[in-house]
Write a protein that holds these residues in place. Structure first.
Motif, PDB file in Angstrom:
ATOM      1  N   GLY A 151       0.795  -1.220   0.000  1.00 30.12           N
ATOM      2  CA  GLY A 151       0.000   0.000   0.000  1.00 30.12           C
ATOM      3  C   GLY A 151       0.825   1.266   0.000  1.00 30.12           C
ATOM      4  O   GLY A 151       1.938   1.310  -0.542  1.00 30.12           O
ATOM      5  N   THR A 152       0.309   2.304   0.651  1.00 33.97           N
ATOM      6  CA  THR A 152       0.937   3.619   0.625  1.00 33.97           C
ATOM      7  C   THR A 152       2.378   3.595   1.115  1.00 33.97           C
ATOM      8  O   THR A 152       3.236   4.335   0.609  1.00 33.97           O
ATOM      9  N   ALA A 153       2.683   2.745   2.076  1.00 34.96           N
ATOM     10  CA  ALA A 153       4.034   2.686   2.630  1.00 34.96           C
ATOM     11  C   ALA A 153       5.073   2.346   1.575  1.00 34.96           C
ATOM     12  O   ALA A 153       6.248   2.699   1.712  1.00 34.96           O
ATOM     13  N   SER A 154       4.663   1.673   0.522  1.00 36.06           N
ATOM     14  CA  SER A 154       5.617   1.277  -0.524  1.00 36.06           C
ATOM     15  C   SER A 154       6.008   2.438  -1.415  1.00 36.06           C
ATOM     16  O   SER A 154       6.908   2.290  -2.257  1.00 36.06           O
ATOM     17  N   PHE A 155       5.373   3.606  -1.237  1.00 37.76           N
ATOM     18  CA  PHE A 155       5.673   4.754  -2.082  1.00 37.76           C
ATOM     19  C   PHE A 155       6.543   5.793  -1.385  1.00 37.76           C
ATOM     20  O   PHE A 155       6.884   6.808  -1.984  1.00 37.76           O
ATOM     21  N   PHE A 156       6.911   5.548  -0.137  1.00 37.77           N
ATOM     22  CA  PHE A 156       7.785   6.478   0.556  1.00 37.77           C
ATOM     23  C   PHE A 156       9.209   6.339   0.021  1.00 37.77           C
ATOM     24  O   PHE A 156       9.674   5.241  -0.280  1.00 37.77           O
ATOM     25  N   ALA A 157       9.915   7.462  -0.055  1.00 31.70           N
ATOM     26  CA  ALA A 157      11.248   7.475  -0.647  1.00 31.70           C
ATOM     27  C   ALA A 157      12.225   6.572   0.098  1.00 31.70           C
ATOM     28  O   ALA A 157      13.181   6.073  -0.488  1.00 31.70           O
ATOM     29  N   SER A 158      12.002   6.369   1.386  1.00 32.66           N
ATOM     30  CA  SER A 158      12.904   5.535   2.173  1.00 32.66           C
ATOM     31  C   SER A 158      12.662   4.042   1.988  1.00 32.66           C
ATOM     32  O   SER A 158      13.454   3.222   2.451  1.00 32.66           O
ATOM     33  N   SER A 159      11.586   3.681   1.313  1.00 32.79           N
ATOM     34  CA  SER A 159      11.208   2.274   1.152  1.00 32.79           C
ATOM     35  C   SER A 159      12.076   1.589   0.111  1.00 32.79           C
ATOM     36  O   SER A 159      12.314   2.124  -0.976  1.00 32.79           O
ATOM     37  N   ARG A 160      12.550   0.397   0.422  1.00 30.78           N
ATOM     38  CA  ARG A 160      13.290  -0.379  -0.568  1.00 30.78           C
ATOM     39  C   ARG A 160      12.370  -0.760  -1.729  1.00 30.78           C
ATOM     40  O   ARG A 160      12.810  -0.845  -2.879  1.00 30.78           O
ATOM     41  N   ILE A 161      11.106  -1.000  -1.427  1.00 24.88           N
ATOM     42  CA  ILE A 161      10.163  -1.352  -2.488  1.00 24.88           C
ATOM     43  C   ILE A 161      10.036  -0.198  -3.475  1.00 24.88           C
ATOM     44  O   ILE A 161      10.030  -0.402  -4.695  1.00 24.88           O
ATOM     45  N   ASP A 162       9.944   1.023  -2.964  1.00 22.99           N
ATOM     46  CA  ASP A 162       9.843   2.185  -3.848  1.00 22.99           C
ATOM     47  C   ASP A 162      11.102   2.315  -4.710  1.00 22.99           C
ATOM     48  O   ASP A 162      11.014   2.517  -5.926  1.00 22.99           O
ATOM     49  N   ARG A 163      12.263   2.196  -4.081  1.00 20.22           N
ATOM     50  CA  ARG A 163      13.514   2.377  -4.823  1.00 20.22           C
ATOM     51  C   ARG A 163      13.686   1.311  -5.894  1.00 20.22           C
ATOM     52  O   ARG A 163      14.025   1.610  -7.050  1.00 20.22           O
ATOM     53  N   ILE A 164      13.461   0.054  -5.532  1.00 22.62           N
ATOM     54  CA  ILE A 164      13.616  -1.019  -6.512  1.00 22.62           C
ATOM     55  C   ILE A 164      12.610  -0.850  -7.642  1.00 22.62           C
ATOM     56  O   ILE A 164      12.944  -1.025  -8.822  1.00 22.62           O
ATOM     57  N   THR A 165      11.380  -0.482  -7.304  1.00 20.78           N
ATOM     58  CA  THR A 165      10.338  -0.329  -8.321  1.00 20.78           C
ATOM     59  C   THR A 165      10.668   0.777  -9.299  1.00 20.78           C
ATOM     60  O   THR A 165      10.504   0.623 -10.520  1.00 20.78           O
ATOM     61  N   ARG A 166      11.154   1.909  -8.788  1.00 15.46           N
ATOM     62  CA  ARG A 166      11.510   3.009  -9.692  1.00 15.46           C
ATOM     63  C   ARG A 166      12.678   2.629 -10.597  1.00 15.46           C
ATOM     64  O   ARG A 166      12.657   2.888 -11.803  1.00 15.46           O
ATOM     65  N   ASP A 167      13.703   2.026 -10.007  1.00 11.58           N
ATOM     66  CA  ASP A 167      14.872   1.650 -10.802  1.00 11.58           C
ATOM     67  C   ASP A 167      14.530   0.566 -11.819  1.00 11.58           C
ATOM     68  O   ASP A 167      14.907   0.644 -12.992  1.00 11.58           O
ATOM     69  N   LEU A 168      13.816  -0.451 -11.362  1.00  9.12           N
ATOM     70  CA  LEU A 168      13.479  -1.564 -12.249  1.00  9.12           C
ATOM     71  C   LEU A 168      12.540  -1.114 -13.357  1.00  9.12           C
ATOM     72  O   LEU A 168      12.650  -1.567 -14.509  1.00  9.12           O
ATOM     73  N   GLY A 169      11.622  -0.218 -13.025  1.00  8.72           N
ATOM     74  CA  GLY A 169      10.685   0.279 -14.038  1.00  8.72           C
ATOM     75  C   GLY A 169      11.401   0.902 -15.215  1.00  8.72           C
ATOM     76  O   GLY A 169      10.983   0.748 -16.375  1.00  8.72           O
ATOM     77  N   LEU A 170      12.501   1.616 -14.938  1.00  6.37           N
ATOM     78  CA  LEU A 170      13.269   2.210 -16.036  1.00  6.37           C
ATOM     79  C   LEU A 170      14.148   1.165 -16.714  1.00  6.37           C
ATOM     80  O   LEU A 170      14.213   1.104 -17.942  1.00  6.37           O
TER      81      LEU A 170
END
Length: 361
Positions: free
Chosen positions: A312-331
């Motif tokens: 959920g929302t917690a995965s979109f915080f900048a400190s989240s590993r899920i957010d970082r991996i998702t942004r990097d992998l998406g590109l």
């Protein structure tokens, strides 16, 4: 060119140790110089110039997955370094191989820069050597790596490989346009080669070697391994969240992650086979690697979506590993012409006359 520390068999364990720590926190979204330095210290940069047997192939595969799972920008830099070292060793002279070995022993980092704006880069003979004109963009590690293996068009129309000391003049670098959501740490900016002179010893091999098959297309297995590592790391973080939050008791959550387990494990099997076929130059290597790109992409998209739904929302915080991996992998998954790659693979399988051989599909 063996690892500087320990045996090749111990290298993956050394990488595993540092990667485990790196995957716990997000590194800075700048060039991962400190992490690259660690890889040099444990011997990763001086390994994998030659893959002489199945164990060496498996070791590189494991190393790429581990680094990709810890830091995708670092994985992209490392994969490019391995590609450059292998190309120079394959096509260079004895003197060029010796210089490469010397550089790797010192922990110097290489890259491969092929993409450039229009008009394409050119190389022309001059009284003082060879004159370069033009630029390269999407140049991974611009301003940070030591040497780049670039392509430049000769007067006769051939595409020449040239190794250039890009650390000698950092003023030629422009990273201001590299404003992206993910993979910021690769610093894939622009390098202006206009007016740069290189000696004849900088020319690697004959013209038109860079796109020689099967190395050119089949070599893509390496970046699928880096991407796979990130997919696997993202799946682990998703699983850990379900266990820690107690959501694993929800049948809907279990069904969603079950599909992700299957897709990720399937992608791992494809990548493992792709590595073996590519490095042994099997006749079906190109088709298999091209299809593997799509398999890994689909697994990545499934896991990215599933993880964000579960956390959920917690995965979109900048400190989240899920957010970082998702942004990097998406590109990173947006590699060139993905639809064309799958189409080429399908066409190759349709045309193959050896369907009795299981390895073809």
């Amino acid at each position: 060119m063996e690892p500087a520390l320990g045996t090749r068999g111990s290298l993956a364990e050394r990488v595993r140790e540092v990667a485990r720590d790196w995957d716990q926190v997000n590194g800075p979204e700048t060039f991962p110089a400190d992490r690259l330095r660690v890889l040099a210290e444990i011997g990763a940069l001086s390994s994998f110039v030659m893959l002489n047997d199945c164990s060496a192939i498996a070791e590189l595969l494991t190393t790429l997955r581990l680094i990709g799972g810890a830091d995708l920008s670092l994985g992209r830099v490392f994969e490019g370094h391995v590609n450059a070292a292998q190309l120079i060793h394959a096509y260079g002279s004895d003197e060029q191989r010796a210089e490469l070995e010397h550089d790797l022993a010192r922990g110097r980092c290489y890259g491969v820069w092929n993409t450039g704006p229009t008009p394409p880069m050119r190389i022309c003979a001059s009284s003082d050597g060879f004159l370069l004109s033009g630029a390269k963009n999407f140049a991974t590690g611009a301003g940070h790596i030591d040497k780049a293996l670039i392509t430049a068009t000769r007067d006769d129309g051939g595409k020449q490989l040239v190794v250039v000391d890009v650390a000698a003049d950092r003023s030629r670098v422009d990273n201001t346009a590299w404003q992206v959501r993910g993979m910021r740490g690769t610093m894939s900016g622009t390098f202006d080669f206009d007016g740069m002179l290189v000696p004849e010893s900088a020319l690697i091999g004959a013209p038109d070697l860079y796109e020689r098959e099967p190395r050119f297309s089949a070599g893509a297995w390496r970046f699928t391994a880096v991407q796979l590592g990130a997919v696997e790391a993202l799946l682990r973080h998703w699983r850990d969240h379900l266990v820690a939050s107690g959501k694993g008791s929800d049948a809907i959550q279990r069904a969603r992650i079950a599909a992700a387990f299957v897709a990720t494990r399937s992608a791992a099997l494809w990548v493992t086979q792709a590595a073996r076929l590519a490095e042994t130059e099997a006749p079906q290597a190109i088709a298999h690697v091209l299809m593997t790109r799509g398999v890994v992409e689909e697994a990545g998209l499934l896991v990215m979506e599933g993880a964000s739904r579960a956390v959920g929302t917690a995965s979109f915080f900048a400190s989240s590993r899920i957010d970082r991996i998702t942004r990097d992998l998406g590109l990173y998954l947006r590699q060139p012409v993905p639809d064309q790659a799958r189409d080429r693979a399908a066409a190759a399988w349709l045309e193959a006359d050896c369907w009795g051989e299981n390895e073809w599909w």
